[in-house]
Design an enzyme around this catalytic site. Structure first.
Site, mmCIF file in Angstrom:
data_model
loop_
_atom_site.group_PDB
_atom_site.id
_atom_site.type_symbol
_atom_site.label_atom_id
_atom_site.label_comp_id
_atom_site.label_asym_id
_atom_site.label_seq_id
_atom_site.Cartn_x
_atom_site.Cartn_y
_atom_site.Cartn_z
ATOM 1 C CE LYS A 26 0.763 0.341 1.691
ATOM 2 N NZ LYS A 26 1.541 1.456 1.723
ATOM 3 C CE1 TYR A 36 5.770 -1.343 -0.623
ATOM 4 C CE2 TYR A 36 4.571 -3.355 -1.323
ATOM 5 C CZ TYR A 36 4.970 -2.076 -1.441
ATOM 6 O OH TYR A 36 4.492 -1.302 -2.607
ATOM 7 C CE1 TYR A 88 6.809 -1.545 -4.805
ATOM 8 C CE2 TYR A 88 6.078 -2.339 -6.845
ATOM 9 C CZ TYR A 88 5.711 -1.980 -5.677
ATOM 10 O OH TYR A 88 4.459 -2.325 -5.174
#
Length: 339
Positions: free
Chosen positions: A57, A298, A272
Site C-alpha cells: 500500500k 491476501y 474475505y
C-alpha cells in the site's frame, strides 16, 4: 512478458511523496522452485519497505499523500476492515508527513477472538497515533468517512478522504509505476516472466499493473489475479474499470480491454478474511522452504493459487513466475489461532 529494452513511464506530472527506500528487489526462490517440480518462482519483495511495517500500500500512498499535500490537507481519513493493512500504512504515512489520521474500520470479517480484535494491525494503528472509528460490518464506511470529513472541515481542518485500499485512480498510479520498475529490472537481469501473480482485493494493485503495462506498450494479460474479496465477475468488473481510469489518467488515449484482466476465484473460500486450508498450507510452505512470511488474507490465498496452478499444470517446469509479495505480516498475529 518478453522485453527487449526497458521502456519508460513518466509520472512526474503527478504529486508524489516518497515513502519507499527505492526499487524493491526481485528474488529467485530456488528451494521452493525445486519443491514445485522446476517451475521457477520469483518474488517481488514489496513487503520490504521500512515505513509502518512495510507492504504494497505504500506505493499507492506515495501518490495519495502527494495529492493530499498538494491540496494543503492536514488530515487524512481512510476506510477498511478492522485488520486493514492499508489503514495501518495510511496511519504510518500520516505520522511521517505530520497529518492527523482517522481510520473508519468495519467488523466485516466474522471474527471475535482477542487476537483479531486487539492485535496485529489494530495495535499498530494506535501506536501510529490514528483515531479509530469502530463500525459494524454492515456500515457504509466511506459514507461515514465523508460525514466525518464534513465535521472536521467545519472545525477548520483540511481533510483528504482516501477510499478502500487506496484504490482510486491516483492510488493505482503506484502500481503503474511498479509495472515500469518490474520491466526495468527484467531488462537489466535478462529475465522474462510468463506470469505475474497477485492477490486482488480492492483491485488497485492489479489495475495499476495492467494500466502500467498498457502505458508501456506491453501486453498486460500475463498478470494473473486471485480474488480474495468478491467473486470473479465482481472483481473483473471493478479491476477493469479502475485499470481504464488509471490508464486514462496517464494518457487520455489509452484503453484497457476486458481480456487484459485475468481473475481466478478458486482461492476465495467462504469469503474475505476467512481462512482456508489451502491458504494455511501455502503460508507454511513458503515459510518452511524459504523463510518468507505471507499474510493470511491476501498473499496467503494468492500464493495458494500459484501452488494450485503448478499442481494443475497451468504453470509448467521451466516457466518463470513472479509473485508480488504484498506484506501484511501483522495479520499473522491477528490470525494466530489459525496456525
Amino acid at each position: 512478458m518478453t522485453i527487449e529494452s526497458a521502456p519508460k513511464l513518466n509520472l512526474s506530472k503527478f504529486p508524489r511523496r516518497t515513502l519507499l527506500e527505492g526499487p524493491t528487489p526481485i528474488q529467485h526462490l530456488p528451494r521452493l522452485s525445486t519443491h514445485l517440480g522446476g517451475v521457477n518462482v520469483f518474488v517481488k519483495r514489496d513487503d520490504l519497505n521500512g515505513l509502518g511495517g512495510g507492504g504494497n500500500k505504500l506505493r499507492k500512498l506515495e501518490f495519495l499523500i502527494g495529492e493530499a499535500l498538494a491540496i494543503g490537507a492536514d488530515t487524512i481519513i481512510t476506510v477498511g476492515a478492522r485488520q486493514s493493512n492499508h489503514a495501518r500504512l495510511t496511519a504510518a504515512a500520516a505520522a511521517r508527513v505530520g497529518f492527523k489520521c482517522e481510520l473508519v474500520l468495519t467488523r466485516a470479517v466474522p471474527r471475535f477472538d482477542s487476537d483479531y480484535l486487539g492485535n496485529g494491525n489494530i495495535l499498530l494503528d494506535d501506536l501510529f497515533g490514528a483515531r479509530v472509528h469502530d463500525l459494524p460490518g454492515s456500515a457504509n464506511a466511506l459514507q461515514f468517512a465523508e460525514e466525518r470529513a464534513k465535521e472536521l472541515r467545519a472545525q477548520g481542518r483540511s481533510v483528504y478522504v482516501c477510499p478502500l485500499g487506496g484504490s482510486s485512480p491516483t492510488g493505482c498510479l503506484g502500481y503503474a509505476d511498479c509495472a515500469a520498475e518490474i520491466t526495468a529490472q527484467s531488462s537489466a537481469e535478462g529475465l522474462s516472466f510468463d506470469r505475474i501473480v497477485v492477490p486482488n482485493g480492492s483491485g488497485g494493485m492489479h489495475a495499476g499493473l495492467v494500466a502500467g503495462f498498457v502505458a508501456l506498450g506491453l501486453n498486460p494479460s500475463f498478470v494473473a489475479g486471485f480474488t480474495v474479496y468478491g467473486n470473479a465477475e465482481q472483481a473483473h468488473s471493478i479491476t477493469l474499470d479502475k485499470a481504464n481510469q488509471t490508464a486514462r489518467l496517464i494518457d487520455a488515449n489509452l484503453r484497457v480491454d476486458s481480456d487484459a484482466i485475468s481473475i481466478d476465484e478458486g482461492q476465495l473460500g467462504p469469503g474475505y478474511g476467512i481462512p482456508t486450508d489451502s491458504m494455511r498450507a501455502a503460508v507454511r510452505l513458503l515459510a518452511s522452504t524459504e523463510g518468507l512470511l505471507l499474510d493470511p488474507v491476501y498473499g496467503g490465498k494468492a500464493f495458494a493459487g500459484l501452488v494450485e496452478s503448478v499442481a494443475s499444470r497451468k504453470y509448467l517446469a521451466g516457466q518463470n513466475i513472479l509473485f508480488v509479495m504484498t506484506g501484511g505480516l501483522p495479520g499473522l498475529f491477528a490470525y494466530r489461532s489459525e496456525f
